[in-house]
Design a protein around this motif. Structure first.
Motif, PDB file in Angstrom:
ATOM      1  N   ASN A  33       0.844  -1.211  -0.131  1.00 35.25           N
ATOM      2  CA  ASN A  33      -0.146  -0.027  -0.049  1.00 35.25           C
ATOM      3  C   ASN A  33       0.939   1.256   0.092  1.00 35.25           C
TER       4      ASN A  33
ATOM      5  N   ARG B  90      -7.669  -5.581  -4.450  1.00 34.48           N
ATOM      6  CA  ARG B  90      -8.959  -6.204  -4.215  1.00 34.48           C
ATOM      7  C   ARG B  90      -9.673  -5.370  -2.858  1.00 34.48           C
ATOM      8  N   GLY B  91      -8.890  -4.496  -2.224  1.00 35.78           N
ATOM      9  CA  GLY B  91      -9.626  -3.679  -1.403  1.00 35.78           C
ATOM     10  C   GLY B  91     -10.057  -4.351  -0.128  1.00 35.78           C
TER      11      GLY B  91
ATOM     12  N   MET C 258      -3.998  10.087   3.254  1.00 35.40           N
ATOM     13  CA  MET C 258      -5.480   9.884   2.698  1.00 35.40           C
ATOM     14  C   MET C 258      -6.382  11.367   3.266  1.00 35.40           C
TER      15      MET C 258
ATOM     16  N   ALA D 262      -7.303  -5.750   1.984  1.00 33.90           N
ATOM     17  CA  ALA D 262      -6.172  -6.058   3.138  1.00 33.90           C
ATOM     18  C   ALA D 262      -6.491  -5.101   4.504  1.00 33.90           C
ATOM     19  N   LEU D 263      -6.705  -3.842   4.310  1.00 33.43           N
ATOM     20  CA  LEU D 263      -6.854  -3.145   5.623  1.00 33.43           C
ATOM     21  C   LEU D 263      -8.114  -3.489   6.504  1.00 33.43           C
TER      22      LEU D 263
ATOM     23  N   ASP E  88       5.119   5.488   6.008  1.00 32.66           N
ATOM     24  CA  ASP E  88       5.653   5.983   4.691  1.00 32.66           C
ATOM     25  C   ASP E  88       5.362   7.236   4.397  1.00 32.66           C
TER      26      ASP E  88
HETATM   27  P1  ADP Z   1      -6.196  -2.106  -1.769  1.00 32.06           P
HETATM   28  O1  ADP Z   1      -4.823  -1.896  -1.774  1.00 32.06           O
HETATM   29  O2  ADP Z   1      -6.423  -3.380  -2.559  1.00 32.06           O
HETATM   30  O3  ADP Z   1      -6.867  -1.091  -2.723  1.00 32.06           O
HETATM   31  P2  ADP Z   1      -6.224  -1.913   0.713  1.00 32.06           P
HETATM   32  O4  ADP Z   1      -7.343  -2.640   1.727  1.00 32.06           O
HETATM   33  O5  ADP Z   1      -4.956  -2.458   1.166  1.00 32.06           O
HETATM   34  O6  ADP Z   1      -6.923  -2.112  -0.601  1.00 32.06           O
HETATM   35  O7  ADP Z   1      -6.255  -0.528   1.138  1.00 32.06           O
HETATM   36  C1  ADP Z   1      -7.630   0.296   0.714  1.00 32.06           C
HETATM   37  C2  ADP Z   1      -7.425   1.780   0.300  1.00 32.06           C
HETATM   38  O8  ADP Z   1      -6.793   2.595   1.258  1.00 32.06           O
HETATM   39  C3  ADP Z   1      -6.270   1.869  -0.921  1.00 32.06           C
HETATM   40  O9  ADP Z   1      -6.998   1.569  -2.105  1.00 32.06           O
HETATM   41  C4  ADP Z   1      -5.804   3.165  -0.580  1.00 32.06           C
HETATM   42  O10 ADP Z   1      -6.461   4.091  -1.244  1.00 32.06           O
HETATM   43  C5  ADP Z   1      -5.858   3.508   0.762  1.00 32.06           C
HETATM   44  N1  ADP Z   1      -4.665   3.175   1.556  1.00 32.06           N
HETATM   45  C6  ADP Z   1      -4.202   2.215   2.134  1.00 32.06           C
HETATM   46  N2  ADP Z   1      -2.725   2.240   2.688  1.00 32.06           N
HETATM   47  C7  ADP Z   1      -2.389   3.482   2.181  1.00 32.06           C
HETATM   48  C8  ADP Z   1      -1.198   4.292   2.263  1.00 32.06           C
HETATM   49  N3  ADP Z   1      -0.217   3.639   3.033  1.00 32.06           N
HETATM   50  N4  ADP Z   1      -1.059   5.604   1.714  1.00 32.06           N
HETATM   51  C9  ADP Z   1      -2.084   5.945   1.082  1.00 32.06           C
HETATM   52  N5  ADP Z   1      -3.475   5.320   1.115  1.00 32.06           N
HETATM   53  C10 ADP Z   1      -3.514   4.222   1.456  1.00 32.06           C
END
Ligand code: ADP
Ligand code: MG
Length: 619
Positions: free
Chosen positions: A35, A97-98, A65, A100-101, A60
């Motif tokens: 990410n 896939r949206g 966001m 992970a988080l 990072d």
């Molecule tokens: P994906 O990476 O598959 O889109 P995640 O669940 O990993 O799904 O992340 C969801 C969203 O959160 C990402 O699409 C991104 O917009 C935002 N995001 C996650 N981590 C970061 C980060 N370190 N810096 C900026 N935006 C992030």
């Protein structure tokens, strides 16, 4: 009857999804760092405690966001990276896939701060088990910092499934390497338990490889790397391969496609085959190979945690890869004289999962540039000879054909006798010889103890029998401090940075085996005493074996058992070692006391028997 189908609450759905995405701390590391890279970060700090169990934090300097996005990011199927299904086929980003988080938050406690460079204030969010605990404005540097705490705190079954800290740390490093090797321009730091393990400055790919691998013993990686570079219509193959002489038992082998690590046994085989005749059988080359290929030629819709990637045209890539490696080796063309002398190799072949890959070669009829066919043939002959010697040594040695040490024996009779020997592995323990009715005759060929009972002849493999004795000794005494023997001169054990961090995790266990060992800088340990049984054995080899065996993922034995096995293997009497009458008797006596006489802890046969009836029948 009322309807019974209902939708699962989000928390439950997320926990189920988490099972797929988050298997261990290293999966969290991978998702968070990917990410960060997608957010354009140039500097990424990774901080772990207890191999990521209690804390795994990624900081990072990416694009950050907005407050709303910060909240949205934890929703399932929330992503900024694709909006239509066709986007899937043109992916430039790592995750898509949206999930992970949302998955990570479902099984841990997450603290996140994030700020876009253009915003004055950032956002701080606290989550636990997928519920938002708080959300506030905050002062923070631009970029995103996500701390994942107490992984699997609400799913004890998954927590128990985690391996020891040393193994999980090894997994973390493994996933870290797979990313760091693709982004040499990004500055990474990695801190484990308050100690900085890596500080990888931006540089070239070659510099990154050398930074990561550093110096191992005498090997300076930078000077060991040869460039490969092939452009074809189908794909481009770039990267580095190790010089033949830098081949190792546990080499670094990386294949990437479009910036993503992949496991690909079929392509692996192409690289290995290109080294044929240039390296010994028991070592493998290092390689770091990067494919670039049009997105439509690979299956992009792969699962985020899977490392297998499907190619539309593997059969055509194989010879290209083989030729690319071959050509580089040909240009280097410094065929070292190989030394196949293996006299002091242990007689029990160690299990090597890589060897099991039995892949058939494609019949491509490739007849490309092959700069050293003739000389290669010679080397291969030599290798085959060596191989068949090895086989004989392991399975069908007929010692009487060489010098046996036993005189006045009819060689013919011995040969027939030998052929009548039967393996005892299928027999149950009760059928095995009892202590009182076994008598030692002599040591045979410095390899076996020849014994007899009232009704049969017994041959016992001295190395394997002793391995069994020592293993039982170490495991029954586990936890107790083993006896040590001081070394006259301390030995320096030099290893890689990542391995050194793993060793620091397991230092107490190593010490309890009888080693006296201290940290010596970042990548070395000084060894001042060794387990008493190790005798003149090589302590560094033993330690390398212990480290490799202890961090093996595959078996279901405990770390202590694995370490005991590695030490036993290294400390046991070798094949080829002459034993005097007392030593022979002692070994026999100790071995007879072990409850699992017939097989080594690895499951290899220790003895052969033949009954006198059988002998009478045959002679
Ligand atoms: P994906 O990476 O598959 O889109 P995640 O669940 O990993 O799904 O992340 C969801 C969203 O959160 C990402 O699409 C991104 O917009 C935002 N995001 C996650 N981590 C970061 C980060 N370190 N810096 C900026 N935006 C992030
Ligand atoms: Mg992601």
């Amino acid at each position: 009857m009322s309807d019974i189908i209902h939708l699962l609450p989000d928390t439950v759905a997320n926990q189920i999804a988490a099972g797929e995405v988050v298997q261990r701390p290293s999966s969290v590391l991978k998702e968070l760092v990917e990410n960060s890279l997608d957010a354009g970060a140039q500097h990424i700090d990774i901080i772990v405690r207890d191999a990521g169990r209690t804390l795994l934090k990624v900081i990072d300097d990416g694009k950050g966001m907005s407050p709303t996005d910060a909240r949205m990011a934890f929703e399932r199927h929330a992503t900024s990276k694709i909006s239509t299904a066709t986007d899937l086929f043109n992916l430039q980003t790592m995750g898509f896939r949206g999930e992970a988080l949302a998955s990570i938050a479902a099984v841990s406690q997450v603290d996140m701060t994030t700020r876009r460079p253009e915003d004055e204030l950032g956002t701080k969010i606290e989550m636990a088990g997928a519920t938002v605990i708080s959300q506030d404005y905050c002062q923070c540097p631009y970029g995103t910092a996500i701390a994942v705490k107490n992984l699997f705190f609400n799913t004890p079954a998954r927590r128990r499934f985690l391996k020891t800290n040393s193994t999980e740390l090894k997994n973390l490093f493994q996933d870290f390497y797979r990313i760091a090797l693709v982004y040499p321009k990004v500055h990474f730091t990695f801190t484990a338990n308050d100690e900085q393990v890596f500080n990888l400055e931006p540089g070239t790919t070659k510099q990154r490889i050398a930074q990561l691998l550093g110096k191992t013993g005498k090997t300076d990686f930078y000077s060991q790397l040869l460039t490969i570079d092939t452009e074809t219509e189908l794909l481009s193959i770039k990267g580095y391969i190790g010089k033949p002489e830098s081949a190792q038992k546990s080499p670094y082998q990386y294949l990437f496609v479009n910036g993503r690590y992949m496991r690909h046994p079929y392509f692996h085989k192409a690289v290995i085959n290109a080294y044929q005749g240039l390296i010994a059988n028991d070592v493998q080359p290092h390689y770091f190979i990067y494919f670039s290929i049009a997105a439509q030629d690979i299956d992009v819709n792969i699962h985020p945690t899977k490392t297998e990637i499907k190619f539309a045209d593997e059969q055509s890539i194989w010879p290209l890869l083989y030729a690319a490696v071959r050509e580089t080796l040909g240009k280097y063309d410094a065929r070292p004289s190989l030394d196949f002398d293996q006299t002091d190799a242990p007689d029990i072949p160690t299990y090597d999962p890589r060897r099991n890959a039995s892949l058939t070669m494609p019949s491509t009829g490739y007849d490309g540039y092959d700069p050293f066919k003739s000389s290669e043939q010679r080397t291969v002959d030599k290798e085959q000879r060596h191989e068949s010697q090895n086989r004989n040594g392991n399975q069908e040695t007929r010692p009487w054909k060489q010098e046996t040490g036993i005189r006045n024996q009819d060689i013919q009779n011995w040969q027939r006798l030998y052929e009548g020997f039967q393996s005892h592995s299928e027999l149950s323990q009760q059928q095995l010889i009892e202590q009182d009715d076994i008598a030692l005759i002599c040591q045979l060929d410095n390899k076996w103890l020849l014994c007899r009972t009232a009704t049969e002849l017994v041959l016992i493999d001295q190395h394997r029998a002793h391995t069994r004795v020592l293993y039982d000794h170490y495991t029954t005494q586990s936890g107790k401090q083993q006896a040590s023997q001081q070394l006259l001169f301390p030995e320096l054990w030099q290893i890689n940075i990542d391995k050194a961090a793993i060793v620091r995790e397991m230092l107490d266990d190593i010490k309890s085996l009888g080693f006296e060992i201290q940290k010596f800088g970042n990548t070395a340990f000084s060894v001042t005493a060794v387990p008493a049984e190790l005798g003149d054995g090589n302590p560094i080899e033993a330690l390398n074996d212990i480290l490799a065996t202890a961090t093996e993922q595959t078996t279901n034995t405990t770390r202590q058992q694995k370490m005991a096995l590695a030490l036993a293997r290294n400390a046991a009497i070798r094949a080829g070692q002459q034993l005097n009458a007392t030593q022979q008797a002692q070994l026999l006596e100790q071995w007879l006391k072990t409850p699992m006489k017939a097989i080594t802890p690895e499951g290899k046969n220790i003895m052969l028997t033949i009954s006198f009836n059988e002998i009478t029948r045959r002679i």
